[in-house]
Design a protein around this motif. Sequence first.
Motif, PDB file in Angstrom:
ATOM      1  N   ILE A  12      -7.395   9.680   4.832  1.00 57.89           N
ATOM      2  CA  ILE A  12      -7.439   8.427   4.092  1.00 57.89           C
ATOM      3  C   ILE A  12      -6.250   7.102   4.549  1.00 57.89           C
ATOM      4  CG2 ILE A  12      -7.625   6.957   1.895  1.00 57.89           C
ATOM      5  CD1 ILE A  12      -8.843   9.491   0.525  1.00 57.89           C
ATOM      6  N   GLU A  13      -6.928   6.111   5.001  1.00 56.86           N
ATOM      7  CA  GLU A  13      -5.886   5.264   5.522  1.00 56.86           C
ATOM      8  C   GLU A  13      -5.288   4.779   4.674  1.00 56.86           C
ATOM      9  OE1 GLU A  13      -4.768   1.484   8.512  1.00 56.86           O
ATOM     10  OE2 GLU A  13      -6.768   3.047   8.936  1.00 56.86           O
ATOM     11  N   ILE A  14      -4.816   4.748   4.121  1.00 58.69           N
ATOM     12  CA  ILE A  14      -3.090   3.804   3.859  1.00 58.69           C
ATOM     13  C   ILE A  14      -3.411   2.614   3.888  1.00 58.69           C
ATOM     14  CG2 ILE A  14      -1.501   3.716   1.580  1.00 58.69           C
ATOM     15  CD1 ILE A  14      -1.249   6.619   1.521  1.00 58.69           C
ATOM     16  N   THR A  15      -3.498   1.348   3.352  1.00 59.60           N
ATOM     17  CA  THR A  15      -3.328   0.107   4.069  1.00 59.60           C
ATOM     18  C   THR A  15      -1.922  -0.404   3.406  1.00 59.60           C
ATOM     19  OG1 THR A  15      -4.214  -1.241   2.468  1.00 59.60           O
ATOM     20  CG2 THR A  15      -5.965  -0.664   3.685  1.00 59.60           C
ATOM     21  N   ASP A  16      -1.471  -1.396   4.008  1.00 58.88           N
ATOM     22  CA  ASP A  16      -0.379  -2.642   4.211  1.00 58.88           C
ATOM     23  C   ASP A  16      -0.025  -2.258   2.738  1.00 58.88           C
ATOM     24  OD1 ASP A  16       0.533  -1.547   6.321  1.00 58.88           O
ATOM     25  OD2 ASP A  16       0.104  -3.392   7.673  1.00 58.88           O
ATOM     26  N   ALA A  17      -1.085  -3.274   2.136  1.00 55.18           N
ATOM     27  CA  ALA A  17      -1.157  -3.886   0.495  1.00 55.18           C
ATOM     28  C   ALA A  17      -1.609  -2.892  -0.220  1.00 55.18           C
ATOM     29  CB  ALA A  17      -2.461  -5.009   0.495  1.00 55.18           C
ATOM     30  N   ASP A  18      -1.848  -1.059  -0.254  1.00 51.65           N
ATOM     31  CA  ASP A  18      -1.347  -0.511  -1.289  1.00 51.65           C
ATOM     32  C   ASP A  18      -0.607  -0.458  -0.647  1.00 51.65           C
ATOM     33  OD1 ASP A  18      -5.049  -0.448  -1.084  1.00 51.65           O
ATOM     34  OD2 ASP A  18      -4.416   1.389   0.088  1.00 51.65           O
ATOM     35  N   LEU A  19       0.156   0.103   0.049  1.00 53.16           N
ATOM     36  CA  LEU A  19       1.342   0.505   0.257  1.00 53.16           C
ATOM     37  C   LEU A  19       2.416  -0.722  -1.076  1.00 53.16           C
ATOM     38  CD1 LEU A  19       1.742   1.656   3.558  1.00 53.16           C
ATOM     39  CD2 LEU A  19       2.535   3.497   1.251  1.00 53.16           C
ATOM     40  N   ILE A  20       2.079  -1.421  -0.118  1.00 55.97           N
ATOM     41  CA  ILE A  20       2.975  -2.722  -1.480  1.00 55.97           C
ATOM     42  C   ILE A  20       2.492  -2.470  -2.593  1.00 55.97           C
ATOM     43  CG2 ILE A  20       3.611  -5.415  -1.511  1.00 55.97           C
ATOM     44  CD1 ILE A  20       2.714  -5.512   1.524  1.00 55.97           C
ATOM     45  N   GLU A  21       1.387  -2.458  -3.043  1.00 54.73           N
ATOM     46  CA  GLU A  21       0.986  -2.597  -4.608  1.00 54.73           C
ATOM     47  C   GLU A  21       1.180  -1.590  -5.616  1.00 54.73           C
ATOM     48  OE1 GLU A  21      -2.687  -3.611  -7.779  1.00 54.73           O
ATOM     49  OE2 GLU A  21      -3.220  -2.510  -5.192  1.00 54.73           O
ATOM     50  N   GLN A  22       1.410  -0.183  -4.664  1.00 58.02           N
ATOM     51  CA  GLN A  22       2.091   0.940  -4.780  1.00 58.02           C
ATOM     52  C   GLN A  22       3.867   0.719  -5.255  1.00 58.02           C
ATOM     53  OE1 GLN A  22       1.035   4.030  -2.280  1.00 58.02           O
ATOM     54  NE2 GLN A  22      -0.607   4.255  -2.450  1.00 58.02           N
ATOM     55  N   SER A  23       4.064  -0.156  -4.456  1.00 58.91           N
ATOM     56  CA  SER A  23       5.969   0.253  -4.121  1.00 58.91           C
ATOM     57  C   SER A  23       6.340  -0.855  -5.618  1.00 58.91           C
ATOM     58  CB  SER A  23       6.421  -0.667  -2.857  1.00 58.91           C
ATOM     59  OG  SER A  23       5.995  -2.182  -2.820  1.00 58.91           O
ATOM     60  N   TRP A  24       5.039  -2.258  -6.223  1.00 58.61           N
ATOM     61  CA  TRP A  24       5.930  -2.130  -7.171  1.00 58.61           C
ATOM     62  C   TRP A  24       5.963  -1.636  -8.183  1.00 58.61           C
ATOM     63  CZ3 TRP A  24       0.574  -5.710  -7.807  1.00 58.61           C
ATOM     64  CH2 TRP A  24       0.113  -6.326  -6.532  1.00 58.61           C
ATOM     65  N   ARG A  25       5.351  -0.389  -8.597  1.00 62.31           N
ATOM     66  CA  ARG A  25       5.927   0.860  -9.549  1.00 62.31           C
ATOM     67  C   ARG A  25       6.710   1.349  -8.596  1.00 62.31           C
ATOM     68  NH1 ARG A  25       0.958  -0.324  -9.879  1.00 62.31           N
ATOM     69  NH2 ARG A  25       0.499   1.362  -8.854  1.00 62.31           N
ATOM     70  N   HIS A  26       6.883   2.250  -7.765  1.00 61.60           N
ATOM     71  CA  HIS A  26       7.149   3.154  -7.200  1.00 61.60           C
ATOM     72  C   HIS A  26       8.242   2.432  -5.678  1.00 61.60           C
ATOM     73  CE1 HIS A  26       5.754   6.067  -9.186  1.00 61.60           C
ATOM     74  NE2 HIS A  26       4.123   5.338  -8.888  1.00 61.60           N
ATOM     75  N   PRO A  27       9.367   1.969  -5.665  1.00 59.00           N
ATOM     76  CA  PRO A  27      10.537   1.244  -5.064  1.00 59.00           C
ATOM     77  C   PRO A  27      10.241   1.580  -3.540  1.00 59.00           C
ATOM     78  CG  PRO A  27      11.295   0.410  -6.373  1.00 59.00           C
ATOM     79  CD  PRO A  27      10.683   2.112  -7.209  1.00 59.00           C
ATOM     80  N   GLU A  28      10.459   2.895  -3.147  1.00 54.06           N
ATOM     81  CA  GLU A  28       9.956   3.688  -2.338  1.00 54.06           C
ATOM     82  C   GLU A  28       9.389   3.973  -1.516  1.00 54.06           C
ATOM     83  OE1 GLU A  28       8.854   6.410  -5.522  1.00 54.06           O
ATOM     84  OE2 GLU A  28      10.066   5.638  -5.140  1.00 54.06           O
ATOM     85  N   ARG A  29       8.193   4.015  -2.106  1.00 51.76           N
ATOM     86  CA  ARG A  29       6.898   3.224  -1.742  1.00 51.76           C
ATOM     87  C   ARG A  29       6.961   2.256  -0.051  1.00 51.76           C
ATOM     88  NH1 ARG A  29       4.337   7.164  -0.092  1.00 51.76           N
ATOM     89  NH2 ARG A  29       1.853   5.759   0.359  1.00 51.76           N
TER      90      ARG A  29
END
Length: 195
Positions: A12-29
């Motif tokens: 499953i390809e993780i988009t840049d938007a997914d990464l940024i949204e994940q980084s809201w809770r997990h900054p290391e993403r």
Amino acid sequence: MSVPLQGPAPPIEITDADLIEQSWRHPERFGVLFDRYFAAVHRYVHMRLGEPAADDIAAETFLRAFRCRHRYDVGRPSARAWLYGITSNLVADHRRNEARRYRALARSAEPSDVADHGDRVIQRVSAAAMQPRLAAGLARLSAADRDVLLLVACAQLGYEEVADALGIPRGTVASRLSRARKKLRTIIGPYQEAL
């Protein structure tokens, strides 16, 4: 009854938007986004301003992006244009130095006279022989035209991405690019003349 296995599911390809949204809770993403784009952003800034500025501006691009990641529009799957927009704003702070660099490059690398015909042919096909004229041409473009031209030529962004990066309409990108190319052709002259 057994069902035949069809192999592993495609990743499953993780988009840049997914990464940024994940980084809201997990900054290391956010580090994954850094890994995806840092080299390209660094290369673009290096082409614009040289090595010393490239290190600082590329790093500052990602620092600013990280700090304002909560404002990113997660409806946009790719962060590429957003990152180049931040980069372009930082480059704008260094424009005066950029224009000076192009003028100095134009003065410093004039093609030399070559006596041997074979050497002359080699020199004519060399991109280095064009460098001073190109640098002089880039220095004479307006900052807005130079930004569009270099985002297309160096960063290889499409018109839509340039429009997003600079916050301008797509039609403006097209007209600025056309104007920049026309001015460069006038300044540099036909290819054969430059050789």
